[in-house]
Every structure is written in C-alpha cells, then in structure tokens.
Design a protein around this motif. Structure first.
Motif, PDB file in Angstrom:
ATOM      1  N   SER A   2      30.526  20.031-120.943  1.00  0.00           N
ATOM      2  CA  SER A   2      31.184  21.321-120.791  1.00  0.00           C
ATOM      3  C   SER A   2      32.046  21.297-119.532  1.00  0.00           C
ATOM      4  O   SER A   2      31.693  20.652-118.552  1.00  0.00           O
ATOM      5  CB  SER A   2      30.116  22.407-120.678  1.00  0.00           C
ATOM      6  OG  SER A   2      30.691  23.674-120.567  1.00  0.00           O
ATOM      7  N   GLU A   3      33.177  22.004-119.586  1.00  0.00           N
ATOM      8  CA  GLU A   3      34.050  22.083-118.421  1.00  0.00           C
ATOM      9  C   GLU A   3      34.278  23.528-118.023  1.00  0.00           C
ATOM     10  O   GLU A   3      34.420  24.394-118.879  1.00  0.00           O
ATOM     11  CB  GLU A   3      35.385  21.397-118.707  1.00  0.00           C
ATOM     12  CG  GLU A   3      35.232  19.910-118.891  1.00  0.00           C
ATOM     13  CD  GLU A   3      36.526  19.150-118.740  1.00  0.00           C
ATOM     14  OE1 GLU A   3      37.455  19.665-118.099  1.00  0.00           O
ATOM     15  OE2 GLU A   3      36.583  18.034-119.259  1.00  0.00           O
ATOM     16  N   SER A   5      36.703  25.900-115.439  1.00  0.00           N
ATOM     17  CA  SER A   5      37.918  25.924-114.633  1.00  0.00           C
ATOM     18  C   SER A   5      38.106  27.339-114.099  1.00  0.00           C
ATOM     19  O   SER A   5      38.158  28.293-114.866  1.00  0.00           O
ATOM     20  CB  SER A   5      39.121  25.516-115.496  1.00  0.00           C
ATOM     21  OG  SER A   5      40.292  25.565-114.726  1.00  0.00           O
ATOM     22  N   GLY A  52      32.827  17.597-109.907  1.00  0.00           N
ATOM     23  CA  GLY A  52      33.969  18.490-109.885  1.00  0.00           C
ATOM     24  C   GLY A  52      34.745  18.414-108.592  1.00  0.00           C
ATOM     25  O   GLY A  52      34.448  17.605-107.719  1.00  0.00           O
ATOM     26  N   GLN A  64      37.439  22.860-110.635  1.00  0.00           N
ATOM     27  CA  GLN A  64      37.162  22.196-111.906  1.00  0.00           C
ATOM     28  C   GLN A  64      35.739  21.646-111.824  1.00  0.00           C
ATOM     29  O   GLN A  64      35.422  20.936-110.868  1.00  0.00           O
ATOM     30  CB  GLN A  64      38.124  21.025-112.139  1.00  0.00           C
ATOM     31  CG  GLN A  64      39.565  21.409-112.264  1.00  0.00           C
ATOM     32  CD  GLN A  64      39.857  22.179-113.534  1.00  0.00           C
ATOM     33  OE1 GLN A  64      40.392  23.260-113.462  1.00  0.00           O
ATOM     34  NE2 GLN A  64      39.501  21.654-114.677  1.00  0.00           N
ATOM     35  N   ARG A  66      32.758  19.653-114.256  1.00  0.00           N
ATOM     36  CA  ARG A  66      32.377  18.992-115.493  1.00  0.00           C
ATOM     37  C   ARG A  66      30.854  18.914-115.521  1.00  0.00           C
ATOM     38  O   ARG A  66      30.242  18.359-114.608  1.00  0.00           O
ATOM     39  CB  ARG A  66      32.973  17.582-115.535  1.00  0.00           C
ATOM     40  CG  ARG A  66      33.547  17.240-116.874  1.00  0.00           C
ATOM     41  CD  ARG A  66      34.237  15.886-116.871  1.00  0.00           C
ATOM     42  NE  ARG A  66      35.614  16.037-116.418  1.00  0.00           N
ATOM     43  CZ  ARG A  66      36.171  15.293-115.478  1.00  0.00           C
ATOM     44  NH1 ARG A  66      35.524  14.349-114.884  1.00  0.00           N
ATOM     45  NH2 ARG A  66      37.425  15.502-115.142  1.00  0.00           N
ATOM     46  N   SER A  72      25.068  21.749-119.405  1.00  0.00           N
ATOM     47  CA  SER A  72      25.961  22.556-120.246  1.00  0.00           C
ATOM     48  C   SER A  72      25.296  23.834-120.728  1.00  0.00           C
ATOM     49  O   SER A  72      25.960  24.848-120.944  1.00  0.00           O
ATOM     50  CB  SER A  72      26.442  21.743-121.456  1.00  0.00           C
ATOM     51  OG  SER A  72      27.303  20.721-121.035  1.00  0.00           O
TER      52      SER A  72
END
Length: 93
Positions: A2-3, A5, A52, A64, A66, A72
């Motif tokens: 999962s990301e 931002s 990140g 950002q 990750r 996640s």
C-alpha cells in the motif's frame, strides 16, 4: 503493498519547514519504530515493512510512504495520524 501520499502546503521558511519535518519524523519514529535520516532536503525513513520519504520544497512538504503487506492493514489509520500531524506542524496556528 500500500502507498500513502500526503502533500501539505505551507508558508514556512526553509529552516522552519525542516524543524516541522523533524517533528513529524519524531512522531512517526516513536509511534512506528522507524529510523530517520536526512539526505539534503529529503527525510528518509524505514523499518521492516515500511519505507518512505518526506521531501521539502518551497511552500510544500510531500510525504510518500510505502507499506508492506502486514502494515497495509493499518494504512488508513497511519495516513490519518500522519496527515493530522503534518497539518499541525506545517500550518502554524
């Protein structure tokens, strides 16, 4: 994977923005056990399952993150907490 931002606009000087970024780093480091290292105007952080960067540009901070498979599951909670902290430190009261 999962990301996340998050972009936070600000009117801080470069020095104030770096201090604000350091506050965010301390929060996420403490809460999530991350190692944080400055690389110019980019604060990089990582631990197993999370990596990140928080990039400082003139008038904005871009984060950002990750997340690995297990982290996640907590993506929305992590995003909410970090976004709130960024709003607090990059937008002075």
């Amino acid at each position: 994977m999962s990301e996340i931002s998050i972009v936070q606009e600000h009117n801080l000087s470069a020095e104030q923005a770096r201090a604000a970024a350091q506050q965010v780093a301390q929060r996420i480091s403490t809460e999530y056990g991350l190692e944080c290292i400055w690389d110019g105007d980019v604060l990089r952080f990582e631990r197993s399952g999370v990596e990140g960067a928080l990039t400082l540009d003139r008038g904005r901070a871009a984060l950002q993150i990750r997340l690995g498979f297990f982290m996640s599951a907590f993506a929305s909670a992590i995003e909410a907490k970090v976004a709130e902290k960024m709003r607090k430190v990059f937008v002075p009261a």
